[in-house]
Write a protein that holds these residues in place. Structure first.
Motif, PDB file in Angstrom:
ATOM      1  N   MET A  13     -20.138 -45.726 -79.808  1.00 38.18           N
ATOM      2  CA  MET A  13     -20.160 -44.186 -80.420  1.00 38.18           C
ATOM      3  C   MET A  13     -21.692 -44.107 -81.141  1.00 38.18           C
ATOM      4  N   MET A  14     -22.576 -44.480 -80.319  1.00 33.91           N
ATOM      5  CA  MET A  14     -23.998 -44.768 -81.063  1.00 33.91           C
ATOM      6  C   MET A  14     -24.478 -43.321 -81.616  1.00 33.91           C
ATOM      7  N   PRO A  15     -24.447 -42.348 -80.474  1.00 30.82           N
ATOM      8  CA  PRO A  15     -25.127 -41.075 -80.987  1.00 30.82           C
ATOM      9  C   PRO A  15     -24.291 -40.415 -82.228  1.00 30.82           C
ATOM     10  N   PHE A  16     -22.857 -40.561 -82.512  1.00 30.79           N
ATOM     11  CA  PHE A  16     -22.356 -39.918 -83.442  1.00 30.79           C
ATOM     12  C   PHE A  16     -22.765 -40.779 -84.694  1.00 30.79           C
TER      13      PHE A  16
ATOM     14  N   ALA B  91     -22.536 -48.679 -87.029  1.00 29.34           N
ATOM     15  CA  ALA B  91     -21.491 -48.150 -88.148  1.00 29.34           C
ATOM     16  C   ALA B  91     -21.426 -46.557 -88.208  1.00 29.34           C
ATOM     17  N   PRO B  92     -20.180 -46.197 -88.532  1.00 27.16           N
ATOM     18  CA  PRO B  92     -18.901 -46.938 -88.836  1.00 27.16           C
ATOM     19  C   PRO B  92     -18.020 -46.937 -87.508  1.00 27.16           C
TER      20      PRO B  92
ATOM     21  N   ASN C 292     -25.137 -41.184 -90.036  1.00 30.21           N
ATOM     22  CA  ASN C 292     -25.689 -41.869 -90.900  1.00 30.21           C
ATOM     23  C   ASN C 292     -27.115 -41.289 -91.444  1.00 30.21           C
ATOM     24  N   ILE C 293     -27.940 -40.398 -90.491  1.00 30.75           N
ATOM     25  CA  ILE C 293     -28.956 -39.646 -91.051  1.00 30.75           C
ATOM     26  C   ILE C 293     -28.428 -38.555 -92.001  1.00 30.75           C
ATOM     27  N   VAL C 294     -27.365 -37.853 -91.720  1.00 26.65           N
ATOM     28  CA  VAL C 294     -26.754 -36.936 -92.724  1.00 26.65           C
ATOM     29  C   VAL C 294     -26.447 -37.458 -94.053  1.00 26.65           C
ATOM     30  N   GLU C 295     -25.994 -38.710 -94.152  1.00 24.07           N
ATOM     31  CA  GLU C 295     -25.615 -39.652 -95.363  1.00 24.07           C
ATOM     32  C   GLU C 295     -26.702 -39.790 -96.376  1.00 24.07           C
TER      33      GLU C 295
ATOM     34  N   THR D  14     -31.245 -51.584 -88.567  1.00 26.82           N
ATOM     35  CA  THR D  14     -31.256 -50.745 -87.462  1.00 26.82           C
ATOM     36  C   THR D  14     -29.899 -50.972 -86.740  1.00 26.82           C
ATOM     37  N   LYS D  15     -29.461 -52.102 -86.555  1.00 30.52           N
ATOM     38  CA  LYS D  15     -28.210 -52.470 -85.888  1.00 30.52           C
ATOM     39  C   LYS D  15     -26.829 -51.549 -86.666  1.00 30.52           C
TER      40      LYS D  15
END
Length: 265
Positions: free
Chosen positions: A177-180, A171-172, A185-188, A165-166
Motif C-alpha cells: 500500500m505504498m502510495p497510500f 507504514a502503517p 505520512n506526508i499529510v501527517e 525512508t522505508k
C-alpha cells in the motif's frame, strides 16, 4: 498616525492589526514584517538576559528570590520534557525551555495596550507597529517550521536515512500500500507544524482583536469607559491563564512530535 478621534472603530482596529513591512525583493514572499522580527528578537534577548541575571550570582546555599524563581521554572519545564520525551537526546530540555519562555514573553506583550506602543512610535514617524509577534502567522509558522526540521533531524538521527525512508513508504499499511502510505505520512508530517502554528496564532490574534474592541469601547463616553475598564480587566484576568497555557501547549506538542518522530511504527 491620525488622531484616534478621526478613526472609525473599524479603521482603528485595522490600523493596529497592520504590520510594519519592508520590501527586500519582488513579490509578497520577499516582504519582511519588521515589527515581528524586531520584537521577537528583543524578547529572545530578554529571555537570555533574565536567565543570565538569575545565574550571575548563583549560589549553592540559600538562593535569592530571582535565582529561586528561575530554578523553579527551569525544573518545571525540565520535568515536563523528561516525562513526555522518551528518547536519549539531551537537546530536548533546552529546546523546551527556549520555546516556552520565548513564546511566553512574546504572548505577554498582549498585556500592554496597543496605543501605549503605537502612539509614541507615531511621534517618530513609525506609522504601523503590531506589538504581539505571536499574533502574526509568519512568526508562529517560523517557530513551527523550526520544530518540523527538528523532527526530521531527530527521525534521521534515530532511524538513519534508509530506515526513515522505508518507514515513510511502508507504514502503517505495509509495502503493498505504498502510495497510500506516502500520502498519509506526508499529510501527517505537514499537519503537525501547520496545526502548531495556527493554534497559537488563532488564540493570540483573536485575543488581540477582543482587546482592541474593548479599547474602542472605552472611548465611547463615560459609560463606555466604565464598560471598557470592566471588560478589559475581565479579559486580562482570563488571559493570565491563556497566555502561559498557549506557550505550554506549543512546547508540549513540540516535545510530543519530537518523541513520535523517533518512534518506530
Amino acid at each position: 498616525m491620525a488622531a484616534h478621534g478621526e478613526l472609525t472603530p473599524t479603521s482603528y482596529i485595522q490600523h493596529h492589526l497592520q504590520n510594519l513591512t519592508a520590501q527586500v525583493g519582488e513579490g509578497s514572499f520577499m516582504t519582511l514584517h519588521v515589527d515581528t522580527l524586531v520584537t521577537s528578537l528583543v524578547m529572545g534577548l530578554l529571555v537570555v538576559m533574565l536567565f543570565w541575571l538569575g545565574t550571575r550570582k548563583a549560589t549553592a546555599g540559600v538562593p535569592g528570590k530571582w535565582q529561586a524563581f528561575v530554578e523553579i521554572m527551569l525544573e518545571f519545564v525540565d520535568k515536563q520534557a523528561r516525562d513526555t520525551y522518551h528518547g536519549a537526546s539531551k537537546l530536548v530540555t533546552p529546546i523546551a525551555i527556549t520555546l516556552f519562555f520565548w513564546i511566553l514573553l512574546m504572548n505577554m506583550l498582549k498585556f500592554i495596550p496597543a496605543d501605549f506602543i503605537a502612539v509614541p512610535l507615531s511621534w517618530v514617524g513609525v506609522e504601523y507597529w503590531k506589538p504581539v509577534p505571536t499574533a502574526d502567522v509568519n512568526a508562529t509558522l517560523g517557530l513551527s517550521i523550526s520544530v518540523f526540521f527538528l523532527m526530521l533531524f531527530f527521525a534521521l538521527r534515530s532511524k538513519g536515512l534508509g530506515g526513515f525512508t522505508k518507514e515513510f513508504l511502508t507504514a502503517p499499511f505495509g509495502k503493498w500500500m505504498m502510495p497510500f502510505n506516502l500520502i498519509l505520512n506526508i499529510v501527517e508530517w505537514l499537519s503537525k507544524p501547520i496545526s502548531l502554528a495556527m493554534r497559537l496564532f488563532g488564540n493570540m490574534f483573536g485575543g488581540e482583536i477582543v482587546f482592541l474592541l474593548i479599547w474602542v469601547l472605552g472611548g465611547a463616553g463615560l459609560l463606555g469607559l466604565l464598560g471598557g475598564a470592566t471588560f478589559g480587566l475581565g479579559w486580562m484576568i482570563f488571559h493570565l491563564l491563556v497566555i502561559p497555557l498557549q506557550a505550554f501547549i506549543f512546547m508540549m506538542l513540540s516535545i510530543v512530535y519530537l518523541s513520535l518522530s523517533e518512534d518506530s511504527h
